[in-house]
Design an enzyme around this catalytic site. Structure first.
Site, short mmCIF file in Angstrom:
data_model
loop_
_atom_site.label_atom_id
_atom_site.label_comp_id
_atom_site.label_asym_id
_atom_site.label_seq_id
_atom_site.Cartn_x
_atom_site.Cartn_y
_atom_site.Cartn_z
N ASP A 413 30.92 36.47 -34.84
CA ASP A 413 32.20 36.94 -35.37
C ASP A 413 32.00 37.84 -36.59
O ASP A 413 31.59 37.39 -37.65
CB ASP A 413 33.03 35.69 -35.73
CG ASP A 413 34.47 36.02 -36.05
OD1 ASP A 413 34.81 37.21 -36.15
OD2 ASP A 413 35.25 35.07 -36.22
N GLY A 470 37.78 44.12 -30.98
CA GLY A 470 37.96 45.34 -30.20
C GLY A 470 37.56 46.62 -30.92
O GLY A 470 37.79 47.72 -30.40
N ASP A 491 43.29 38.21 -33.38
CA ASP A 491 43.53 36.82 -33.00
C ASP A 491 44.88 36.66 -32.32
O ASP A 491 45.92 36.97 -32.89
CB ASP A 491 43.50 35.93 -34.25
CG ASP A 491 42.11 35.82 -34.80
OD1 ASP A 491 41.21 36.55 -34.33
OD2 ASP A 491 41.89 34.99 -35.71
C1 GLA Z 1 38.27 34.98 -36.61
C2 GLA Z 1 38.15 34.88 -35.11
C3 GLA Z 1 38.76 33.59 -34.62
C4 GLA Z 1 38.07 32.41 -35.31
C5 GLA Z 1 38.11 32.57 -36.83
C6 GLA Z 1 37.24 31.56 -37.53
O1 GLA Z 1 39.59 35.08 -37.02
O2 GLA Z 1 38.75 35.97 -34.48
O3 GLA Z 1 38.65 33.47 -33.23
O4 GLA Z 1 36.74 32.33 -34.87
O5 GLA Z 1 37.67 33.84 -37.22
O6 GLA Z 1 37.25 31.70 -38.92
#
Ligand code: GLA
Length: 683
Positions: A413, A470, A491
């Site tokens: 991430d 993306g 998200d």
């Molecule tokens: C980002 C990701 C989420 C999750 C959070 C965790 O927002 O896109 O899917 O993994 O971090 O902190």
């Protein structure tokens, strides 16, 4: 803009009365009508895509301003938004000035719409910052239910600051009041599985030669079931009681295995093609991820419980397989829970889990003991999104650690990687946002390729999931950096009202969807989910039953990874019926790996059609609109040239043979999901 309609004599008389009053110069006020301002109503029923509804100011808490004109009163909202107002015939007129707030100062476009008793009575057309306010002036006599809508005009919701300025009702009877989104009965459509065995799960499974192999045959039916297999490579063993195949992945090649499951009610067989080669995730990964249920409250005990429930609930019997921890399993430099704060790494640089995770290897072992797979999470930056340890400058050691511990899936991430992306030290000023441009593609691909190469070197199959929302068209290069799936957007937790829009955007990248390479529009949030904004405890999700059927249908037709991310301890029959229909999941897991193609029918309805390996088609007819809608699927849109057997997948019901079109009335935000199997025309 009131639709022309023949007036009843009573209504005609009222109109004459009204005109007389106007001619006399009395107007509404003079006629005894009372003004009720929209901003004075209960706005907790207003649903919107971002932020909170604002009274007498715009969404960013600035004065309501449209193309330089400032309004003292009104409601500031954000696309996409809906507000249902019950009028019960007491309202004479609704007036407002609508437009995008000047403070949005971005490329956002919106459409304002008003529907009265299900009929469109106002449509602003596409508006953006600087478009002069448009006047709404509606005769609502006799109307019962009003819907105020702001749509995103098809370009996403960024900068969609929408104002209902000067919005007011002229009322002579019952006062208008806002009401929640209409409720629906939660009808369980999926028949309960029978007692005889039924083998589910993918028909094709990828592994790398020589690596540890683990596969629990997803099988419904009354236990005990006895499993056997023909054609299983010698390096693998099948446990006849549990149906777990384990051992070492065979030499490079394709192996056609016939799986068999038998109990006192019958026998089922199914072919599984095991392909030992370079590609993992030949079908979209399925499982559970803790994030939207538990956020930074996650513990080892909760992970184990999720694995237990994946088995006991029957989810594993239809193909759910990965049990994935998300952020917050490691240590953080600072956090409000002291048990999650501490040294990030040991003297050798190995990651240290926090106090809620006594032993990451034992956790993976536990998940494996059930025949399930374990997933883990980290960021390429110095810290994760929630401020926990990241992999930056420890990538090789972390990849090895995850493999040593036995993890089968990594979500990587981006988060704080922005801080180091351009060679700056962590803590330096934020680099410009990627959307503002200025970065080379290599800046985006570099951290993901680095980890992708490292994962390939591990003596373990680790499915690799990119999470960077993306950026830089990740779908174009995700596979090349070794990933098996990649988030295509931000998200979904923040955009649950927009599952249709998010899906339509995701489906635009269908050309990149294929076995081992999946577009990921984020997790399934139904049942009980945490409050995405406050990180609050799980509560029932805001989606209606029809929205939930649409959600799973969209993900199935798009060949998206299916990760449930609700509270496993609160699964109820309705949620399980949405999650666990094996015929719907089969569409998702089809070996062709195709993401469905979209055909838009009109503003409200669209079709998603996907080719399946056996020559049949899966088709979903969707209604994004706020009221039931008619839709028809013409056979050529489904790629059909002759008669086909039609099966309703949610109900698991054959509907006969048809030469099309298939017509249906779709409920608000609902779907009909079909499988169409061509048949030879009788001579
Ligand atoms: C980002 C990701 C989420 C999750 C959070 C965790 O927002 O896109 O899917 O993994 O971090 O902190």
């Amino acid at each position: 803009m009131i639709e022309p309609k023949a007036q009843s004599p009573l209504r005609a008389r009222t109109t004459i009365h009204f005109l007389t009053l106007l001619i006399l110069g009395l107007g509404f006020q003079g006629s005894g009508a009372e003004t009720v301002w929209l901003d004075s109503l209960d706005l907790s029923n207003l649903r919107q895509g971002w932020g909170r509804p604002q009274v007498n100011r715009a969404i960013r808490e600035t004065p309501l301003t449209i193309a330089g004109k400032v309004f003292a009163r009104g409601v500031g909202t954000h696309a996409t938004s809906t507000l249902w107002v019950q009028l019960d015939g007491g309202t004479e007129r609704f007036t407002a000035n609508v437009g995008v707030d000047d403070a949005a100062a971005g490329p956002g476009t919106v459409i304002f719409r008003v529907l009265a008793d299900g009929r469109r009575v106002f449509d602003s057309g596409v508006m953006k910052t600087g478009t002069p306010p448009k006047a709404v002036n509606l005769d609502l006599r006799g109307r019962k239910l009003l819907l105020l809508q702001v749509l995103d005009a098809g370009d996403g919701i960024a900068f969609d600051h929408a104002n209902w300025a000067d919005a007011r009702f002229e009322v002579t009877g019952v006062k208008p009041k806002t009401v929640p989104v209409p409720t629906e009965e939660a009808v369980i459509l999926t028949p309960r599985p029978g007692p005889a065995p039924r083998i589910n799960g993918p028909k094709v499974y990828g592994c790398r030669p020589g690596n540890p192999f683990l596969y629990r045959i997803p099988t419904q039916g009354e236990r005990p079931i006895t499993f056997s297999a023909k054609g299983l490579p010698k390096s693998l063993n099948l446990d006849a009681e549990t149906g777990i195949i384990a051992g070492q992945a065979p030499l490079r090649g394709e192996y056609e295995v016939t799986l068999r499951a038998k109990n006192r009610h019958g026998t089922a067989t199914r072919t599984l093609r095991i392909i030992a080669g370079d590609t993992l995730a030949l079908t979209p990964p399925m499982g559970w991820n803790h994030w939207y249920a538990h956020y930074d409250r996650i513990t080892d005990a909760m992970m184990r419980e999720a694995a237990d429930i994946m088995i006991s609930s029957g989810m594993a019997d239809v193909g759910y397989q990965y049990v994935n921890v998300d952020d917050c399993w490691m240590m953080a430099p600072k956090h409000n829970d002291p048990l999650r704060v501490g040294r990030l790494r040991d003297a050798q640089g190995v990651l240290l889990p926090n106090k809620y995770f006594p032993d990451m290897k034992l956790l993976a072992d536990y998940i494996h003991s059930k025949g399930l797979k374990a997933g883990i999470y980290i960021s390429p930056g110095p810290l994760t999104c929630a401020g926990f340890a990241g992999s930056w400058q420890h990538e090789a050691l972390d990849a090895k650690t995850f493999a040593d511990w036995g993890y089968d899936f990594l979500k990587y991430d981006w988060c704080s990687y922005s801080r180091v992306a351009d060679g700056r030290e962590p803590g330096a000023d934020q680099v410009p946002n990627w959307a503002q441009g200025g970065r080379r593609l290599e800046v985006y691909t570099h951290p993901y390729k680095l980890m992708g190469d490292l994962l390939k070197q591990q003596p373990r199959d680790i499915v690799y999931n990119l999470c960077q929302y993306g950026m830089a068209n990740v779908w174009e290069w995700g596979e090349a950096v070794g990933a098996h799936c990649w988030r295509t957007a931000g998200d979904l937790g923040f955009e649950l009202d927009r599952i249709f829009e998010v899906a339509l955007k995701n489906a635009e990248h269908r050309a990149w969807s294929r076995p081992g390479a999946w577009n990921d529009p984020d997790y399934i949030q139904i049942g009980w989910i945490g409050n995405a904004r406050g990180g609050g405890l799980p509560q029932p999700c805001p989606l209606t039953p029809n929205e939930q059927y649409s959600y799973l249908s969209l993900w199935a037709l798009m060949a998206a990874p299916i990760f449930y991310s609700g509270d496993m301890t609160k699964l109820d029959d309705f949620t399980l019926n949405v999650l666990c229909n094996p015929e719907v999941i089969e569409v998702n897991q089809d070996p062709l790996g195709q993401c469905g193609a979209v055909s838009v029918l009109n503003d409200e309805t669209f079709i998603l059609v996907k080719d399946l390996e056996d020559g049949s088609k899966a088709a979903g007819l969707f209604n994004r609109g706020e009221f039931p809608a008619e839709a028809a699927l013409p056979w050529p849109v489904a790629g059909l040239t002759g008669p086909a057997k039609v099966r309703d997948l949610w109900r698991q019901q054959d509907l006969g043979v048809s030469s099309g079109p298939y017509r249906a009335t779709l409920p608000r935000h609902g779907v009909v999901l079909l499988r169409l199997t061509p048949v030879r025309a009788a001579k």
